[in-house]
Design a protein around this motif. Structure first.
Motif, short mmCIF file in Angstrom:
data_model
loop_
_atom_site.label_atom_id
_atom_site.label_comp_id
_atom_site.label_asym_id
_atom_site.label_seq_id
_atom_site.Cartn_x
_atom_site.Cartn_y
_atom_site.Cartn_z
N ARG A 1 0.69 -1.16 0.19
CA ARG A 1 0.41 0.05 0.08
C ARG A 1 0.76 0.88 -0.21
O ARG A 1 1.97 0.76 -0.05
CB ARG A 1 -1.07 -0.12 1.26
N GLU A 2 -0.10 2.36 -0.09
CA GLU A 2 1.18 3.88 -0.22
C GLU A 2 1.45 4.10 1.36
O GLU A 2 2.42 5.03 1.49
CB GLU A 2 0.16 5.02 -0.31
N THR A 3 0.80 3.37 2.35
CA THR A 3 1.73 3.53 3.58
C THR A 3 3.45 2.20 3.87
O THR A 3 3.67 2.91 4.62
CB THR A 3 1.09 2.96 5.03
N ILE B 1 -1.43 1.23 -5.74
CA ILE B 1 -0.31 -0.27 -5.33
C ILE B 1 0.19 -1.10 -6.14
O ILE B 1 -0.01 -0.54 -7.49
CB ILE B 1 -2.02 -0.93 -5.18
N ILE B 2 0.84 -1.21 -5.74
CA ILE B 2 2.27 -2.47 -6.59
C ILE B 2 1.71 -4.12 -5.56
O ILE B 2 1.55 -3.89 -4.82
CB ILE B 2 3.91 -2.18 -6.08
N ALA B 3 1.62 -4.98 -6.89
CA ALA B 3 1.23 -6.41 -6.59
C ALA B 3 2.01 -7.19 -6.94
O ALA B 3 2.84 -6.67 -7.79
CB ALA B 3 -0.16 -6.21 -6.65
N LEU C 1 2.21 -5.12 -11.13
CA LEU C 1 1.31 -5.05 -11.03
C LEU C 1 1.42 -3.39 -10.14
O LEU C 1 1.11 -3.54 -9.83
CB LEU C 1 0.27 -5.39 -11.66
N GLU C 2 1.59 -2.49 -11.25
CA GLU C 2 1.62 -1.58 -10.77
C GLU C 2 0.30 -0.57 -10.80
O GLU C 2 -0.38 -0.61 -12.11
CB GLU C 2 2.80 -0.34 -10.85
N GLY C 3 -0.63 -0.11 -10.24
CA GLY C 3 -1.67 1.23 -10.51
C GLY C 3 -2.28 2.12 -9.44
O GLY C 3 -2.34 1.57 -8.21
N HIS C 4 -3.64 2.33 -9.63
CA HIS C 4 -4.57 2.44 -8.05
C HIS C 4 -5.78 1.60 -8.00
O HIS C 4 -6.42 0.70 -8.92
CB HIS C 4 -4.82 3.95 -9.22
N VAL C 5 -6.47 1.63 -7.07
CA VAL C 5 -7.70 0.96 -6.56
C VAL C 5 -8.64 2.26 -7.35
O VAL C 5 -9.06 3.07 -7.08
CB VAL C 5 -7.70 1.47 -5.27
N VAL C 6 -9.87 1.33 -8.77
CA VAL C 6 -10.73 1.64 -9.02
C VAL C 6 -12.15 1.72 -7.54
O VAL C 6 -13.26 2.07 -8.33
CB VAL C 6 -10.87 1.95 -10.22
N ARG C 7 -11.93 0.24 -7.34
CA ARG C 7 -13.76 -0.11 -6.44
C ARG C 7 -13.19 -0.91 -5.43
O ARG C 7 -11.69 -1.76 -5.77
CB ARG C 7 -14.25 -0.56 -8.29
N ARG C 8 -13.58 -1.34 -4.89
CA ARG C 8 -13.68 -1.93 -3.65
C ARG C 8 -14.64 -2.65 -2.95
O ARG C 8 -16.35 -2.48 -3.96
CB ARG C 8 -13.39 -0.88 -2.17
N TYR C 9 -14.77 -3.94 -3.09
CA TYR C 9 -15.63 -4.81 -2.43
C TYR C 9 -15.25 -5.80 -1.42
O TYR C 9 -14.57 -5.75 -1.01
CB TYR C 9 -15.84 -5.25 -3.92
#
Length: 197
Positions: free
Chosen positions: A27-29, A59-61, A69-77
Motif C-alpha cells: 500500500r501507499e503506507t 498499489i504495487i502487487a 503490477l502497479e496502479g490505483h484502486v478503482v473499486r472496493r468490494y
C-alpha cells in the motif's frame, strides 16, 4: 475467461481472464499484505485482500507468474478490490506474453512449473543464518517473489527456519548442490526487487 460486465469505473483494456494466483501487495503506507489474484486484463486486475484499501490508493502487487503490477484502486468490494494498471508499452507486451503462456498451460498446470518461468537467475553471493546464530555462505542461483534456490554446503532439515540476507525463509527441498527455500515474510518481494529490475 469471464464475460461479466464491469461498472464504468472498472472497464479494462482487452479481455478479462480468470486467473487464481497467490501474491503480495504494498500500500501507499509501505505496508505489505498477502493477496490472491482473481482476474486480470491488460488494463486492470481484481484481487482478494485481508485488509480494506482506499479508492484511488496506489498499489504495487507481486505475483510469481505475472510479476509486478502497479496502479490505483478503482473499486472496493467485500474481501477485495479492483485496480487499474499503469504500465509502459513494453510492460504490457510482456504481460500479454505471460498471460498467454499461463492460459495455454491451463488451470491444471503445476505451480512449480509455472514458477520456473518467472525465476530470475543470479550469481549473487549471500549468507544463511540459522536460529542458533550459525552463519554459512551461499550463492543465490535463482530467485522469485516466493523463494530461491541456493548453492550451499549446508543441508538443514526440511522445514528449518533460516534467514537469507535479511529475509526469513524455510528450507523446503534439498538439491544436488544446495537447498531451495520459501520466503516467510510479506516484505520479501520488496527485498528481492533488485533481482527483477
Amino acid at each position: 475467461m469471464s464475460s461479466t460486465a464491469l461498472p464504468p469505473d472498472d472497464r479494462r483494456d482487452g479481455s478479462r481472464f480468470s486467473l487464481t494466483l497467490l501474491g503480495r501487495f504494498m500500500r501507499e503506507t509501505k505496508q505489505e499484505y498477502p493477496c490472491k489474484l482473481v482476474d486480470i486484463s491488460l488494463g486492470g486486475a481484481s484481487m482478494m485482500s485481508p485488509v480494506a484499501v482506499e479508492r484511488g490508493e496506489r498499489i504495487i502487487a507481486y505475483f510469481d507468474h505475472v510479476g509486478a503490477l502497479e496502479g490505483h484502486v478503482v473499486r472496493r468490494y467485500d474481501g477485495g478490490f479492483a485496480m487499474s494498471l499503469t504500465a509502459t508499452l513494453q510492460r504490457r507486451e510482456k504481460l500479454t506474453q505471460r498471460l498467454a503462456e499461463l492460459l495455454e498451460k491451463g488451470p491444471n498446470a503445476q505451480a512449480s512449473e509455472r514458477r520456473s518461468e518467472l525465476r530470475r537467475t543470479t550469481a549473487e553471493k549471500s549468507g544463511l543464518t540459522f536460529t542458533d546464530g550459525t552463519k554459512v555462505a551461499c550463492q543465490v542461483l535463482d530467485i522469485s517473489v516466493s523463494g530461491a534456490n541456493l548453492a550451499t554446503e549446508a543441508r538443514p532439515a526440511i522445514g528449518t527456519e533460516l534467514v537469507l540476507g535479511k529475509m526469513r525463509c524455510k528450507a523446503i527441498r534439498h538439491t544436488h548442490n544446495g537447498i531451495a527455500v520459501e520466503f516467510l515474510d510479506v516484505t520479501a518481494p520488496l527485498s528481492t526487487r533488485k533481482f527483477f529490475g
